[in-house]
Structure formats: structure tokens, C-alpha cells
Design a protein around this motif. Structure first.
Motif, PDB file in Angstrom:
ATOM      1  N   VAL A   1       0.828  -1.192   0.000  1.00  0.00           N
ATOM      2  CA  VAL A   1       0.000   0.000   0.000  1.00  0.00           C
ATOM      3  C   VAL A   1       0.870   1.252   0.000  1.00  0.00           C
ATOM      4  CG1 VAL A   1      -1.682   1.335   1.335  1.00  0.00           C
ATOM      5  CG2 VAL A   1      -1.954  -1.131   1.110  1.00  0.00           C
ATOM      6  N   GLN A   2       1.961   1.246   0.793  1.00  0.00           N
ATOM      7  CA  GLN A   2       2.818   2.418   0.859  1.00  0.00           C
ATOM      8  C   GLN A   2       3.486   2.696  -0.480  1.00  0.00           C
ATOM      9  OE1 GLN A   2       2.901   4.473   3.572  1.00  0.00           O
ATOM     10  NE2 GLN A   2       3.898   5.820   2.069  1.00  0.00           N
ATOM     11  N   GLU A   3       3.917   1.648  -1.186  1.00  0.00           N
ATOM     12  CA  GLU A   3       4.502   1.848  -2.522  1.00  0.00           C
ATOM     13  C   GLU A   3       3.489   2.493  -3.467  1.00  0.00           C
ATOM     14  OE1 GLU A   3       6.631  -0.785  -6.120  1.00  0.00           O
ATOM     15  OE2 GLU A   3       6.044  -1.757  -4.234  1.00  0.00           O
ATOM     16  N   PHE A   4       2.271   2.065  -3.363  1.00  0.00           N
ATOM     17  CA  PHE A   4       1.198   2.654  -4.182  1.00  0.00           C
ATOM     18  C   PHE A   4       0.992   4.125  -3.825  1.00  0.00           C
ATOM     19  CE2 PHE A   4      -3.534   3.381  -4.310  1.00  0.00           C
ATOM     20  CZ  PHE A   4      -3.610   3.623  -5.674  1.00  0.00           C
ATOM     21  N   LEU A   5       0.960   4.450  -2.537  1.00  0.00           N
ATOM     22  CA  LEU A   5       0.747   5.832  -2.107  1.00  0.00           C
ATOM     23  C   LEU A   5       1.917   6.730  -2.515  1.00  0.00           C
ATOM     24  CD1 LEU A   5      -0.741   5.250   1.466  1.00  0.00           C
ATOM     25  CD2 LEU A   5      -1.961   5.637  -0.689  1.00  0.00           C
ATOM     26  N   ASP A   6       3.116   6.191  -2.442  1.00  0.00           N
ATOM     27  CA  ASP A   6       4.282   6.964  -2.862  1.00  0.00           C
ATOM     28  C   ASP A   6       4.187   7.328  -4.342  1.00  0.00           C
ATOM     29  OD1 ASP A   6       5.284   6.823  -0.314  1.00  0.00           O
ATOM     30  OD2 ASP A   6       6.690   5.181  -0.738  1.00  0.00           O
ATOM     31  N   TRP A   7       3.722   6.387  -5.149  1.00  0.00           N
ATOM     32  CA  TRP A   7       3.601   6.673  -6.590  1.00  0.00           C
ATOM     33  C   TRP A   7       2.535   7.742  -6.822  1.00  0.00           C
ATOM     34  CZ3 TRP A   7       0.403   6.938 -10.722  1.00  0.00           C
ATOM     35  CH2 TRP A   7       0.994   6.966 -12.001  1.00  0.00           C
ATOM     36  N   LEU A   8       1.416   7.640  -6.116  1.00  0.00           N
ATOM     37  CA  LEU A   8       0.355   8.644  -6.267  1.00  0.00           C
ATOM     38  C   LEU A   8       0.846  10.034  -5.870  1.00  0.00           C
ATOM     39  CD1 LEU A   8      -2.897   6.924  -4.927  1.00  0.00           C
ATOM     40  CD2 LEU A   8      -2.303   7.431  -7.298  1.00  0.00           C
ATOM     41  N   GLU A   9       1.644  10.090  -4.805  1.00  0.00           N
ATOM     42  CA  GLU A   9       2.154  11.389  -4.360  1.00  0.00           C
ATOM     43  C   GLU A   9       3.100  11.986  -5.392  1.00  0.00           C
ATOM     44  OE1 GLU A   9       4.091  13.389  -0.320  1.00  0.00           O
ATOM     45  OE2 GLU A   9       3.976  11.220  -0.531  1.00  0.00           O
ATOM     46  N   ALA A  10       3.874  11.138  -6.093  1.00  0.00           N
ATOM     47  CA  ALA A  10       4.805  11.622  -7.113  1.00  0.00           C
ATOM     48  C   ALA A  10       4.110  11.904  -8.446  1.00  0.00           C
ATOM     49  CB  ALA A  10       5.925  10.605  -7.312  1.00  0.00           C
ATOM     50  N   HIS A  11       2.943  11.331  -8.662  1.00  0.00           N
ATOM     51  CA  HIS A  11       2.209  11.510  -9.928  1.00  0.00           C
ATOM     52  C   HIS A  11       0.745  11.855  -9.638  1.00  0.00           C
ATOM     53  CE1 HIS A  11       5.584   8.719 -10.720  1.00  0.00           C
ATOM     54  NE2 HIS A  11       5.672   9.353 -11.893  1.00  0.00           N
ATOM     55  N   PRO A  12       0.488  13.041  -9.089  1.00  0.00           N
ATOM     56  CA  PRO A  12      -0.907  13.404  -8.770  1.00  0.00           C
ATOM     57  C   PRO A  12      -1.741  13.582 -10.035  1.00  0.00           C
ATOM     58  CG  PRO A  12       0.537  15.297  -8.500  1.00  0.00           C
ATOM     59  CD  PRO A  12       1.434  14.127  -8.784  1.00  0.00           C
ATOM     60  N   ASP A  13      -3.007  13.308  -9.889  1.00  0.00           N
ATOM     61  CA  ASP A  13      -3.992  13.488 -10.964  1.00  0.00           C
ATOM     62  C   ASP A  13      -3.687  12.641 -12.201  1.00  0.00           C
ATOM     63  OD1 ASP A  13      -5.336  15.397  -9.382  1.00  0.00           O
ATOM     64  OD2 ASP A  13      -3.998  16.985 -10.112  1.00  0.00           O
ATOM     65  N   SER A  14      -3.084  11.499 -12.002  1.00  0.00           N
ATOM     66  CA  SER A  14      -2.774  10.621 -13.146  1.00  0.00           C
ATOM     67  C   SER A  14      -4.039  10.013 -13.732  1.00  0.00           C
ATOM     68  CB  SER A  14      -1.824   9.502 -12.714  1.00  0.00           C
ATOM     69  OG  SER A  14      -2.449   8.680 -11.742  1.00  0.00           O
ATOM     70  N   GLY A  15      -5.032   9.731 -12.891  1.00  0.00           N
ATOM     71  CA  GLY A  15      -6.282   9.149 -13.378  1.00  0.00           C
ATOM     72  C   GLY A  15      -6.160   7.698 -13.800  1.00  0.00           C
ATOM     73  N   LEU A  16      -5.194   6.957 -13.231  1.00  0.00           N
ATOM     74  CA  LEU A  16      -5.081   5.531 -13.560  1.00  0.00           C
ATOM     75  C   LEU A  16      -6.345   4.798 -13.114  1.00  0.00           C
ATOM     76  CD1 LEU A  16      -1.371   4.679 -12.587  1.00  0.00           C
ATOM     77  CD2 LEU A  16      -2.327   5.191 -14.847  1.00  0.00           C
TER      78      LEU A  16
END
Length: 205
Positions: free
Chosen positions: A169-184
Motif C-alpha cells: 500500500v505504501q509503494e502505491f501511495l508513494d507513486w500517487l504522491e509523485a504523480h498526482p492526478d494521473s487518473g489511472l
């Protein structure tokens, strides 16, 4: 004085010219035939002088055919449904909203709990130069709570490759924080407590 032989010749001549008493010696031509009644009551023989015979009914020439009328001409076929050759994929632009797929934009730790900012949507029509259909979001952004122990899988671009791989989960959150509004796009499942307990990324080319 006329001899007896001359009288005899004259008598023979008169007898030959009008032997039956009905010879027509006028200058009007030959005798006119009299029509005789036939068995069915109609008269046969020549018609009276000056009467025009009735015109015969014309017969159809062999091999002649009636020309087709305009009404008999078949109407042109109506255009059919556009095919792929016409550039139409037949895609329905009114696909229903997907009930278990979301586009994920950010995460928010509200009140000490984890939550995702997401949008619902549906799959649109793939452009001619694309390998896949786009996920078209609708409505406003909403908040969905997420279990911090949720099971998460991801594909490209979070991880290398097109196969889903399990990540923390933390790896996922880290990616979201580095790529906001990606819309995956992710397919999700809610646990008994109403929080996301399973999250799988949907690979889109």
C-alpha cells in the motif's frame, strides 16, 4: 323480201342474248352478286358497293415484350449500417457507468484514516490510431476510504510490464504522491467496513 332462213337466224340470236330473260345489258358493268343467308343467319358473299370492310385486329409481333413501367423498376437499396471499412467501429458511446472501476487521482489521510480521491466513469470508443478504449470519467471527484492493509496490484506505469504485480500500500501511495492526478483506472472491492480492501490496476495501452 326477207327470207325464212334470215328470220330463223334472227330468232336464234335473240334467244342467245336473253335466253333466261334476266340478262343486264346496261353499261354499268357486270352483274352484282346477291348475298345468300348462311346457316347461322349471317349473310355471305360480296358486300354492297361503297361499304368499307372492317379493319382486322392487329396481332402481336413475335418476340415483342411489354416495356417495364417506372413502377416496376426496383428502388435503390437503402444504405446499410456503416462497416469497419467505412471507419466506423460500431462502438456504443453510451456505455453504462462501471460500478466497480474508478480513476484514482490522489490519496488523503483524513482523520488518521486513508482515503482515495476518485471519479467513476465508463469506457468510451477507441480512436482509430489507439490500441485501447479510453476510460471517460463522469461527475465530480468523490472520496472512498481504503484499508491500510488492502491488497493492491499494479501494472505499467507503476511497475514495469503489462501483468499485474502485487505491491504494498505504501509503494502505491508513494507513486500517487509523485504523480498526482494521473487518473489511472483501478478495479476495486469494498470490505465489510465499507473501505477498499482490494485494488487492481486495469492496464490501458
Amino acid at each position: 323480201m326477207v327470207s325464212a332462213s334470215a328470220v330463223a337466224v334472227l330468232a336464234l340470236t335473240l334467244t342467245a342474248c336473253d335466253g333466261d330473260g334476266g340478262t343486264d345489258t346496261s353499261s354499268g358493268g357486270g352483274p352484282t352478286a346477291t348475298a345468300e343467308p348462311a346457316a347461322d343467319g349471317t349473310k355471305t358473299g360480296s358486300t354492297a358497293a361503297g361499304t368499307k370492310p372492317a379493319a382486322a385486329t392487329p396481332t402481336k409481333a413475335p418476340g415483342s415484350a411489354k416495356s417495364p413501367s417506372a413502377a416496376a423498376t426496383p428502388a435503390p437499396a437503402e444504405p446499410g449500417t456503416p462497416s469497419a471499412a467505412d471507419g466506423s467501429s460500431g462502438c456504443d458511446h453510451k456505455m453504462p457507468i462501471s460500478p466497480d472501476e474508478i480513476a484514482v487521482y490522489r490519496y488523503t489521510p483524513e482523520g488518521g484514516s486513508l482515503g482515495l480521491t476518485v471519479k467513476y466513469g465508463n469506457w468510451g470508443c477507441a480512436p482509430a490510431d489507439s490500441d485501447g478504449a479510453p476510460f471517460e470519467t463522469v461527475g465530480k471527484e468523490i472520496y472512498l476510504p481504503m484499508d491500510q492493509a488492502a491488497y493492491v496490484t499494479a501494472t505499467d506505469p507503476i511497475v514495469a510490464g503489462t501483468e499485474n504485480q502485487h505491491i504494498g500500500v505504501q509503494e502505491f501511495l508513494d507513486w500517487l504522491e509523485a504523480h498526482p492526478d494521473s487518473g489511472l483506472v483501478f478495479k476495486y472491492h469494498l470490505g465489510d467496513d465499507g473501505a477498499i480492501d482490494h485494488l487492481d490496476e486495469v492496464f490501458t495501452p
